[in-house]
Scaffold this motif. Structure first.
Motif, PDB file in Angstrom:
ATOM      1  N   LYS A  45     -16.264  33.860 -43.960  1.00  0.00           N
ATOM      2  CA  LYS A  45     -15.245  34.546 -43.792  1.00  0.00           C
ATOM      3  C   LYS A  45     -14.427  35.553 -42.514  1.00  0.00           C
ATOM      4  N   ARG A  46     -15.902  36.708 -41.951  1.00  0.00           N
ATOM      5  CA  ARG A  46     -15.648  37.653 -41.210  1.00  0.00           C
ATOM      6  C   ARG A  46     -15.603  36.703 -40.011  1.00  0.00           C
ATOM      7  N   LYS A  47     -16.969  35.972 -39.609  1.00  0.00           N
ATOM      8  CA  LYS A  47     -17.416  35.119 -38.751  1.00  0.00           C
ATOM      9  C   LYS A  47     -16.557  34.282 -38.457  1.00  0.00           C
ATOM     10  N   ARG A  48     -15.300  34.165 -38.705  1.00  0.00           N
ATOM     11  CA  ARG A  48     -14.355  33.226 -37.967  1.00  0.00           C
ATOM     12  C   ARG A  48     -13.203  33.482 -38.060  1.00  0.00           C
ATOM     13  N   GLU A  49     -13.500  35.390 -38.360  1.00  0.00           N
ATOM     14  CA  GLU A  49     -11.575  36.280 -38.104  1.00  0.00           C
ATOM     15  C   GLU A  49     -11.517  36.762 -36.854  1.00  0.00           C
ATOM     16  N   VAL A  50     -11.045  37.343 -35.815  1.00  0.00           N
ATOM     17  CA  VAL A  50     -11.179  38.313 -34.680  1.00  0.00           C
ATOM     18  C   VAL A  50     -10.606  39.155 -34.433  1.00  0.00           C
ATOM     19  N   GLU A  51     -11.259  40.236 -34.482  1.00  0.00           N
ATOM     20  CA  GLU A  51     -10.326  41.827 -34.670  1.00  0.00           C
ATOM     21  C   GLU A  51      -9.344  41.995 -33.620  1.00  0.00           C
ATOM     22  N   ASP A  52      -7.741  42.471 -33.915  1.00  0.00           N
ATOM     23  CA  ASP A  52      -6.696  42.451 -33.110  1.00  0.00           C
ATOM     24  C   ASP A  52      -6.582  43.590 -33.398  1.00  0.00           C
ATOM     25  N   ALA A  53      -6.550  44.776 -33.616  1.00  0.00           N
ATOM     26  CA  ALA A  53      -6.074  45.319 -33.782  1.00  0.00           C
ATOM     27  C   ALA A  53      -4.865  46.309 -33.020  1.00  0.00           C
ATOM     28  N   ASP A  54      -4.446  45.592 -31.791  1.00  0.00           N
ATOM     29  CA  ASP A  54      -3.244  46.024 -31.582  1.00  0.00           C
ATOM     30  C   ASP A  54      -2.182  44.927 -30.698  1.00  0.00           C
ATOM     31  N   GLY A  55      -3.063  43.665 -31.993  1.00  0.00           N
ATOM     32  CA  GLY A  55      -1.868  42.720 -31.833  1.00  0.00           C
ATOM     33  C   GLY A  55      -1.529  41.780 -30.726  1.00  0.00           C
ATOM     34  N   SER A  56      -3.113  42.048 -29.258  1.00  0.00           N
ATOM     35  CA  SER A  56      -2.464  41.209 -28.247  1.00  0.00           C
ATOM     36  C   SER A  56      -2.695  40.426 -28.784  1.00  0.00           C
ATOM     37  N   TYR A  57      -3.770  39.522 -29.032  1.00  0.00           N
ATOM     38  CA  TYR A  57      -4.540  38.107 -29.219  1.00  0.00           C
ATOM     39  C   TYR A  57      -3.260  37.577 -30.065  1.00  0.00           C
ATOM     40  N   ALA A  58      -3.285  38.126 -30.960  1.00  0.00           N
ATOM     41  CA  ALA A  58      -1.926  37.119 -31.742  1.00  0.00           C
ATOM     42  C   ALA A  58      -0.894  37.210 -31.311  1.00  0.00           C
ATOM     43  N   ALA A  59      -0.611  37.609 -30.431  1.00  0.00           N
ATOM     44  CA  ALA A  59       1.305  37.798 -29.212  1.00  0.00           C
ATOM     45  C   ALA A  59       0.545  36.890 -28.439  1.00  0.00           C
ATOM     46  N   SER A  60      -0.828  36.580 -27.509  1.00  0.00           N
ATOM     47  CA  SER A  60      -0.337  34.972 -26.616  1.00  0.00           C
ATOM     48  C   SER A  60      -1.354  34.047 -27.064  1.00  0.00           C
ATOM     49  N   LEU A  61      -0.964  34.211 -28.588  1.00  0.00           N
ATOM     50  CA  LEU A  61      -1.217  32.281 -29.238  1.00  0.00           C
ATOM     51  C   LEU A  61       0.298  32.043 -29.449  1.00  0.00           C
ATOM     52  N   HIS A  62       0.366  30.671 -28.546  1.00  0.00           N
ATOM     53  CA  HIS A  62       0.969  29.603 -29.681  1.00  0.00           C
ATOM     54  C   HIS A  62       0.805  27.766 -29.373  1.00  0.00           C
ATOM     55  N   SER A  63       1.991  27.796 -30.210  1.00  0.00           N
ATOM     56  CA  SER A  63       1.710  26.574 -30.815  1.00  0.00           C
ATOM     57  C   SER A  63       3.427  25.446 -30.256  1.00  0.00           C
ATOM     58  N   GLN A  64       3.053  23.809 -29.936  1.00  0.00           N
ATOM     59  CA  GLN A  64       4.188  22.995 -29.453  1.00  0.00           C
ATOM     60  C   GLN A  64       4.743  23.618 -30.637  1.00  0.00           C
ATOM     61  N   PRO A  65       5.828  23.468 -30.700  1.00  0.00           N
ATOM     62  CA  PRO A  65       6.926  22.656 -31.914  1.00  0.00           C
ATOM     63  C   PRO A  65       6.225  21.355 -32.496  1.00  0.00           C
ATOM     64  N   ASN A  66       5.897  20.637 -33.267  1.00  0.00           N
ATOM     65  CA  ASN A  66       5.352  19.729 -33.334  1.00  0.00           C
ATOM     66  C   ASN A  66       6.909  18.229 -34.001  1.00  0.00           C
ATOM     67  N   HIS A  67       7.837  19.022 -34.337  1.00  0.00           N
ATOM     68  CA  HIS A  67       8.824  18.017 -34.455  1.00  0.00           C
ATOM     69  C   HIS A  67       9.310  17.441 -33.768  1.00  0.00           C
ATOM     70  N   GLN A  68       9.220  17.099 -32.530  1.00  0.00           N
ATOM     71  CA  GLN A  68      10.062  16.456 -30.942  1.00  0.00           C
ATOM     72  C   GLN A  68       9.241  14.842 -31.664  1.00  0.00           C
ATOM     73  N   VAL A  69       7.611  15.532 -31.194  1.00  0.00           N
ATOM     74  CA  VAL A  69       6.616  14.320 -31.443  1.00  0.00           C
ATOM     75  C   VAL A  69       6.516  13.580 -32.562  1.00  0.00           C
ATOM     76  N   LYS A  70       7.170  14.010 -34.316  1.00  0.00           N
ATOM     77  CA  LYS A  70       7.106  12.794 -35.487  1.00  0.00           C
ATOM     78  C   LYS A  70       8.647  12.433 -34.866  1.00  0.00           C
ATOM     79  N   ILE A  71       9.374  13.131 -34.849  1.00  0.00           N
ATOM     80  CA  ILE A  71      10.701  11.765 -33.493  1.00  0.00           C
ATOM     81  C   ILE A  71      10.657  10.831 -32.801  1.00  0.00           C
ATOM     82  N   GLU A  72       9.893  11.429 -32.256  1.00  0.00           N
ATOM     83  CA  GLU A  72       8.865   9.763 -31.082  1.00  0.00           C
ATOM     84  C   GLU A  72       8.140   9.112 -31.990  1.00  0.00           C
TER      85      GLU A  72
END
Length: 195
Positions: free
Chosen positions: A88-115
């Motif tokens: 479990k820990r092998k897959r985790e990323v240490e992110d004490a200040d939250g900078s890594y989490a802030a850099s993550l984003h994903s495109q919403p997929n609702h448009q793809v479903k509609i298309e």
């Protein structure tokens, strides 16, 4: 809790059996701690591993067979718990200040479903031969030659069917330019020319 479990599981004196189980568990703690230190390399982490092992053992004491090796059972629980946490820990990323989490984003997929829903509805309106040709070439990725063999028709006929199907699909969906349709590669492939 341990009292109730031992009373249910033993035929003889429940108090004696309870004492035996407790003594076996307590006797196993020092070797368990040494084993945990050897695995983790950290005394504090080893204490946590031993504590979690004992908690898991108590929660599953009904699975322990009296008269068998309590230490071996506890060592197995500790080793399995350590390995699970390690994976479990092998897959985790240490992110004490939250900078890594802030850099993550994903495109919403609702448009793809509609298309995709619109595309399926428009495909259903195409003539069967055109729909098969377009799915073979645009959806499944076959070449025109392969699709012609599959559909048992001439190469020119296959190219014509695919072209007419694409044009009809664009009209049915109200798309003026094939590049205006969607961001997903697998959906755009239906409108792209292939060799």
């Amino acid at each position: 809790m341990l009292d109730r479990i031992v009373k249910r599981k033993t035929n003889g004196s429940a108090e004696c059996a309870l004492r035996d189980v407790r003594e076996e568990m307590l006797a196993a703690v020092p070797p368990l701690k040494a084993f945990a230190i050897s695995l983790s390399g950290n005394v504090d982490r080893a204490d946590d591993l031993v504590q979690e092992t004992l908690l898991r053992a108590l929660a599953n004491i009904h699975l322990f067979q009296p008269g068998t090796n309590m230490s071996a059972w506890l060592f197995t629980i500790l080793r399995n718990h350590f390995r699970s946490e390690y994976r479990k820990r092998k897959r985790e990323v240490e992110d004490a200040d939250g900078s890594y989490a802030a850099s993550l984003h994903s495109q919403p997929n609702h448009q793809v479903k509609i298309e995709f829903k619109e595309l399926r509805a428009a495909l259903a309106k195409l003539p069967l031969e055109q729909r098969r040709a377009l799915i073979a070439v645009g959806g499944l990725g076959y070449s025109y030659e392969e699709a012609a063999c599959i559909c048992n028709c001439a190469l020119g006929t296959m190219k014509s069917r695919v072209n007419r199907a694409r044009q009809q699909l664009l009209r049915l969906m109200g798309i003026e330019d094939k590049d205006d349709f969607g961001t997903e590669k697998h959906l755009r492939a239906i409108f792209s020319q292939s060799s």
